[in-house]
Design a protein around this motif. Structure first.
Motif, PDB file in Angstrom:
ATOM      1  N   TYR A 212      54.040  44.508  82.228  1.00 61.15           N
ATOM      2  CA  TYR A 212      53.260  43.563  83.025  1.00 61.15           C
ATOM      3  C   TYR A 212      52.501  42.576  82.138  1.00 61.15           C
ATOM      4  CZ  TYR A 212      54.442  45.620  87.466  1.00 61.15           C
ATOM      5  OH  TYR A 212      55.149  46.016  88.579  1.00 61.15           O
ATOM      6  N   GLY A 213      52.196  42.977  80.910  1.00 59.38           N
ATOM      7  CA  GLY A 213      51.653  42.021  79.958  1.00 59.38           C
ATOM      8  C   GLY A 213      52.670  40.933  79.642  1.00 59.38           C
TER       9      GLY A 213
ATOM     10  N   ALA B   4      62.277  40.517  79.825  1.00 57.56           N
ATOM     11  CA  ALA B   4      61.681  41.644  79.107  1.00 57.56           C
ATOM     12  C   ALA B   4      60.782  42.463  80.031  1.00 57.56           C
ATOM     13  CB  ALA B   4      60.890  41.135  77.909  1.00 57.56           C
ATOM     14  N   TYR B   5      60.077  41.776  80.925  1.00 58.17           N
ATOM     15  CA  TYR B   5      59.241  42.481  81.907  1.00 58.17           C
ATOM     16  C   TYR B   5      60.092  43.435  82.754  1.00 58.17           C
ATOM     17  CZ  TYR B   5      57.786  42.762  86.819  1.00 58.17           C
ATOM     18  OH  TYR B   5      57.556  43.186  88.100  1.00 58.17           O
ATOM     19  N   TYR B   6      61.215  42.957  83.258  1.00 57.45           N
ATOM     20  CA  TYR B   6      62.071  43.822  84.070  1.00 57.45           C
ATOM     21  C   TYR B   6      62.633  44.985  83.257  1.00 57.45           C
ATOM     22  CZ  TYR B   6      62.027  40.861  88.210  1.00 57.45           C
ATOM     23  OH  TYR B   6      61.635  40.187  89.334  1.00 57.45           O
ATOM     24  N   ALA B   7      63.023  44.721  82.022  1.00 53.43           N
ATOM     25  CA  ALA B   7      63.569  45.782  81.179  1.00 53.43           C
ATOM     26  C   ALA B   7      62.538  46.866  80.888  1.00 53.43           C
ATOM     27  CB  ALA B   7      64.080  45.185  79.864  1.00 53.43           C
TER      28      ALA B   7
ATOM     29  N   ASN C 152      54.647  55.445  80.367  1.00 49.79           N
ATOM     30  CA  ASN C 152      53.535  54.721  80.966  1.00 49.79           C
ATOM     31  C   ASN C 152      53.103  53.535  80.112  1.00 49.79           C
ATOM     32  OD1 ASN C 152      53.538  56.544  83.054  1.00 49.79           O
ATOM     33  ND2 ASN C 152      51.816  57.738  82.288  1.00 49.79           N
ATOM     34  N   ARG C 153      53.110  53.718  78.803  1.00 52.44           N
ATOM     35  CA  ARG C 153      52.705  52.632  77.904  1.00 52.44           C
ATOM     36  C   ARG C 153      53.683  51.456  77.988  1.00 52.44           C
ATOM     37  NH1 ARG C 153      51.385  57.199  74.701  1.00 52.44           N
ATOM     38  NH2 ARG C 153      49.156  57.309  74.219  1.00 52.44           N
ATOM     39  N   VAL C 154      54.973  51.764  77.972  1.00 53.66           N
ATOM     40  CA  VAL C 154      55.975  50.707  78.054  1.00 53.66           C
ATOM     41  C   VAL C 154      55.900  50.013  79.410  1.00 53.66           C
ATOM     42  CG1 VAL C 154      58.468  50.236  78.060  1.00 53.66           C
ATOM     43  CG2 VAL C 154      57.489  51.799  76.371  1.00 53.66           C
TER      44      VAL C 154
END
Length: 422
Positions: free
Chosen positions: A308-309, A336-339, A301-303
């Motif tokens: 989205y940040g 990085a967002y997608y990963a 959940n944290r990742v």
């Protein structure tokens, strides 16, 4: 009797490496994504230049591109659990995707293009949850993030190669979109054949993991009911994960739109436009496995919310940083967002769900994300039509900030099953 990898003790063979079926499914996704991303890379240009669509019309098309998968994702997950034949359901989805590429050849207007896009997205929606079920049941619980990361890395390799192939074809024959569509169809057929002959049929596991990591007995031949599906919403961690994913996805801008912002800002030229997809996929490929492993160790959940940040950083970079360097940094944040989100989300959802409804639960989450992105695409197209592109991005940056402030407290309360990598 089939034994689920969930029942194999830690430290034995399958927990030390990614299962073979995950790799095969990754190769299928690689080939299929070469086909899909060839079309995706040229679609904004084809729609706005060849067909002359306005930003609002393209927004509606992009919304259809996302929204067409919503109900079909739910159907795919439901059928996979109901029939206990996820390979059959996923195979039908791959076949639909191949057929959609042929539908693009006679396209001369928005209506025909919308129909082809709808069929393609329906195929993707139908196959996604059954495919993720095959991964989730093959991978041990403490390697879910890594297994999804490996699959998504191979998927990203296809997403990387697809725009390169499209770029090469258009360099050989500028403006010949039909050539791109024909080659895309051939690649899609190859993916269907590999899936049919190399992916084994799924067997339902005897036990699954419930919300707190406890074993849930398999219900045998008990039919899946709408009441049982609705009961998923009573699983607190799953419900909060679902709501957070829906809220965040509604504030996202489609990749094509973000790339058009870079194009309008003269950070890139039309000639190099398809390679923007390559840059995003390259970052995704590099980070999918590391971030998947990070989510296994420190919390999925944290990742997921951190992803989205990173997307917010991509928005700000697109409008504040100019030139090639600004475009490159935007692609780094976007990849990085997608990963951090694409494979991590199903890995976060799967341990919260009973075995007999795993595919359905994953499809519900993915449908919520697809629905949110569809609404976001239409809204962004409407804002861009009435204002400048930069103003539209600022509006969505503010919306995503508000969504993060809403979702982060919600999702950190969700049960996040953490396992130590041994």
């Amino acid at each position: 009797m089939y034994v689920s990898v969930r029942d194999i003790p830690h430290g034995t063979g399958p927990t030390t490496r990614v299962p073979r079926v995950v790799v095969v499914l990754g190769l299928v996704s690689l080939i299929t994504d070469v086909s899909t991303e060839m079309v995706t890379a040229v679609l904004p240009l084809f729609a706005t230049l060849a067909l002359g669509l306005t930003p609002l019309a393209y927004g509606l098309l992009d919304g259809l591109y996302q929204g067409a998968t919503v109900l079909v994702r739910l159907l795919g997950g439901f059928l996979a659990d109901r029939l206990r034949r996820p390979k059959l359901v996923a195979g039908a989805g791959y076949a639909l995707g191949a057929a959609a590429k042929l539908m693009l050849l006679p396209v001369t207007g928005a209506g025909a293009l919308s129909a082809a896009v709808a069929v393609d997205r329906a195929g993707k929606g139908l196959r996604t949850a059954p495919r993720d079920l095959l991964i989730a049941t093959a991978a041990p619980p403490d390697r879910l993030g890594r297994s999804f990361g490996v699959h998504r890395a191979l998927d990203a390799t296809g997403a990387l190669l697809g725009p390169v192939v499209a770029f090469g074809l258009l360099a050989l024959a500028p403006g010949d979109f039909d050539m791109v569509f024909v080659v895309s169809f051939c690649a899609a057929v190859l993916g269907v054949l590999l899936f049919a002959h190399r992916v084994p049929e799924h067997h339902t596991p005897e036990h699954g993991a419930g919300e707190h990591g406890t074993s849930v007995p398999h219900s045998g031949a008990r039919p899946i009911s709408l009441r049982g599906i609705a009961a998923l919403l009573r699983i607190g961690g799953f419900r909060r994960l679902l709501l957070a994913a829906a809220v965040l996805s509604a504030a996202t801008i489609g990749d094509g739109f973000l790339y058009l912002v870079l194009l309008r800002g003269e950070s890139v030229t039309t000639r190099w436009f398809p390679l923007l997809f390559v840059g995003t996929s390259l970052v995704y490929l590099a980070l999918a496995v590391p971030l998947g492993r990070l989510s296994d160790r420190y919390g999925r959940n944290r990742v997921f919310t951190a992803g989205y940040g990173l997307l917010l950083c991509a928005y700000l970079t697109a409008i504040l940083a100019g030139g090639i360097a600004g475009a490159a940094l935007c692609l780094v944040f976007l990849g990085a967002y997608y990963a951090a989100t694409d494979g991590v989300l199903p890995a976060a959802a799967a341990p919260l769900l009973p075995a007999e409804l795993t595919a359905t639960g994953i499809s519900v989450v993915q449908a919520a994300v697809a629905g949110g992105r569809a609404l976001g695409a239409v809204a962004f197209g409407a804002v861009w039509t009435t204002a400048e592109g930069d103003a539209a991005v600022w509006t969505f940056a503010a919306a995503l900030t508000a969504a993060l402030l809403t979702a982060v407290p919600m999702i950190t309360r969700a049960h996040d099953r953490r396992t130590e990598v041994r």
